[in-house]
Design a protein around this motif. Structure first.
Motif, mmCIF file in Angstrom:
data_model
loop_
_atom_site.group_PDB
_atom_site.id
_atom_site.type_symbol
_atom_site.label_atom_id
_atom_site.label_comp_id
_atom_site.label_asym_id
_atom_site.label_seq_id
_atom_site.Cartn_x
_atom_site.Cartn_y
_atom_site.Cartn_z
ATOM 1 N N UNK A 20 0.847 -1.206 0.000
ATOM 2 C CA UNK A 20 0.000 0.000 0.000
ATOM 3 C C UNK A 20 0.878 1.250 0.000
ATOM 4 N N UNK A 21 1.981 1.234 0.752
ATOM 5 C CA UNK A 21 2.899 2.375 0.767
ATOM 6 C C UNK A 21 3.491 2.642 -0.610
ATOM 7 N N UNK A 22 3.863 1.576 -1.313
ATOM 8 C CA UNK A 22 4.396 1.732 -2.671
ATOM 9 C C UNK A 22 3.315 2.274 -3.601
ATOM 10 N N UNK A 23 2.086 1.789 -3.455
ATOM 11 C CA UNK A 23 0.985 2.289 -4.294
ATOM 12 C C UNK A 23 0.731 3.772 -4.041
ATOM 13 N N UNK A 24 0.749 4.182 -2.765
ATOM 14 C CA UNK A 24 0.539 5.603 -2.438
ATOM 15 C C UNK A 24 1.679 6.443 -3.008
ATOM 16 N N UNK A 25 2.900 5.956 -2.886
ATOM 17 C CA UNK A 25 4.047 6.678 -3.447
ATOM 18 C C UNK A 25 3.877 6.836 -4.957
ATOM 19 N N UNK A 26 3.480 5.760 -5.623
ATOM 20 C CA UNK A 26 3.299 5.796 -7.072
ATOM 21 C C UNK A 26 2.209 6.804 -7.459
ATOM 22 N N UNK A 27 1.095 6.793 -6.758
ATOM 23 C CA UNK A 27 0.003 7.735 -7.045
ATOM 24 C C UNK A 27 0.480 9.167 -6.811
ATOM 25 N N UNK A 28 1.240 9.376 -5.742
ATOM 26 C CA UNK A 28 1.771 10.703 -5.450
ATOM 27 C C UNK A 28 2.705 11.171 -6.570
ATOM 28 N N UNK A 29 3.539 10.263 -7.059
ATOM 29 C CA UNK A 29 4.446 10.603 -8.164
ATOM 30 C C UNK A 29 3.634 11.002 -9.400
ATOM 31 N N UNK A 30 2.535 10.314 -9.649
ATOM 32 C CA UNK A 30 1.689 10.635 -10.811
ATOM 33 C C UNK A 30 1.081 12.032 -10.678
ATOM 34 N N UNK A 31 0.600 12.389 -9.482
ATOM 35 C CA UNK A 31 0.035 13.732 -9.290
ATOM 36 C C UNK A 31 1.114 14.803 -9.380
ATOM 37 N N UNK A 150 4.976 2.687 5.467
ATOM 38 C CA UNK A 150 6.309 2.105 5.611
ATOM 39 C C UNK A 150 6.667 1.938 7.086
ATOM 40 N N UNK A 151 6.318 2.932 7.898
ATOM 41 C CA UNK A 151 6.564 2.850 9.333
ATOM 42 C C UNK A 151 5.781 1.691 9.949
ATOM 43 N N UNK A 152 4.512 1.555 9.564
ATOM 44 C CA UNK A 152 3.692 0.443 10.060
ATOM 45 C C UNK A 152 4.264 -0.888 9.591
ATOM 46 N N UNK A 153 4.690 -0.945 8.337
ATOM 47 C CA UNK A 153 5.288 -2.175 7.813
ATOM 48 C C UNK A 153 6.556 -2.557 8.559
ATOM 49 N N UNK A 154 7.426 -1.561 8.828
ATOM 50 C CA UNK A 154 8.650 -1.842 9.590
ATOM 51 C C UNK A 154 8.325 -2.328 10.996
ATOM 52 N N UNK A 155 7.376 -1.660 11.648
ATOM 53 C CA UNK A 155 7.010 -2.036 13.017
ATOM 54 C C UNK A 155 6.459 -3.456 13.067
#
Length: 192
Positions: A20-31, A150-155
């Motif tokens: 989900x973090x990668x998807x959000x990053x990708x969407x942010x890059x698109x905007x 990413x923080x949640x994933x690391x934790x």
């Protein structure tokens, strides 16, 4: 684990958080790309690659910053730098190395703030919404949402490792208990 979540569940949710973090990053890059597209008036091929490079660089730098902040092994390296600097024998070299390290940290911190600010502004612009409050909220979710994931994933990944170690210790303890029961000939506790 008797009262906690199974390590495999923590690990699976951790992987989902990263996805989900990668998807959000990708969407942010698109905007961000969408925002920059409106301002460049170069040849279409050059514009395409320039905009993608800038947008991707913003996302990757943010991932780098949050990666350093949320990875405990990286902290050991970072916190060992003052000790390494103190061990330099030549006083002039030590002062230069210390000054360069402090300058680098200040530069990286300022650059991080600038990158996040530019990302926030360009994401708002890329959203193209008339309602500024809604645009700010969505931009905040897109800019900082990936970091939260990413923080949640690391934790959760660390919790999975800790839980796995606990399960291994419990398993070893019970195996020893079964062996000792078998060794005593006590059939009541013997394994079946």
């Amino acid at each position: 684990m008797i009262f906690g979540r199974a390590p495999a569940v923590n690990r699976a949710i951790s992987v989902c958080c990263y996805i989900v973090g990668i998807a959000i990053t990708w969407i942010n890059v698109i905007y961000t790309k969408k925002y920059f597209d409106g301002f460049l008036s170069t040849e279409p091929d050059l514009q395409f690659w320039t905009v993608w490079a800038i947008s991707a660089a913003i996302g990757l730098y943010e991932a780098f910053c949050i990666g350093i902040c949320t990875t405990p092994p990286a902290w050991g390296i970072i916190f060992s730098i003052p000790k390494s600097l103190a061990s330099i024998q030549n006083e002039n070299q030590r002062k230069i190395a210390t000054g360069a390290s402090i300058t680098l940290v200040i530069f990286l911190a300022i650059f991080c703030c600038v990158v996040y600010y530019v990302d926030f502004v360009t994401t708002i612009g890329g959203l193209g919404m008339g309602d500024i409050m809604a645009a700010r909220f969505l931009a905040s979710c897109l800019v900082f949402g990936s970091e939260v994931m990413y923080l949640a994933g690391n934790s959760l990944s660390w919790l999975a490792l800790i839980g796995k170690a606990g399960v291994a210790q419990d398993k070893k303890k019970y195996e020893e208990l079964i062996k000792s029961a078998n060794g005593n000939g006590d059939s009541k506790y013997a394994s079946r």
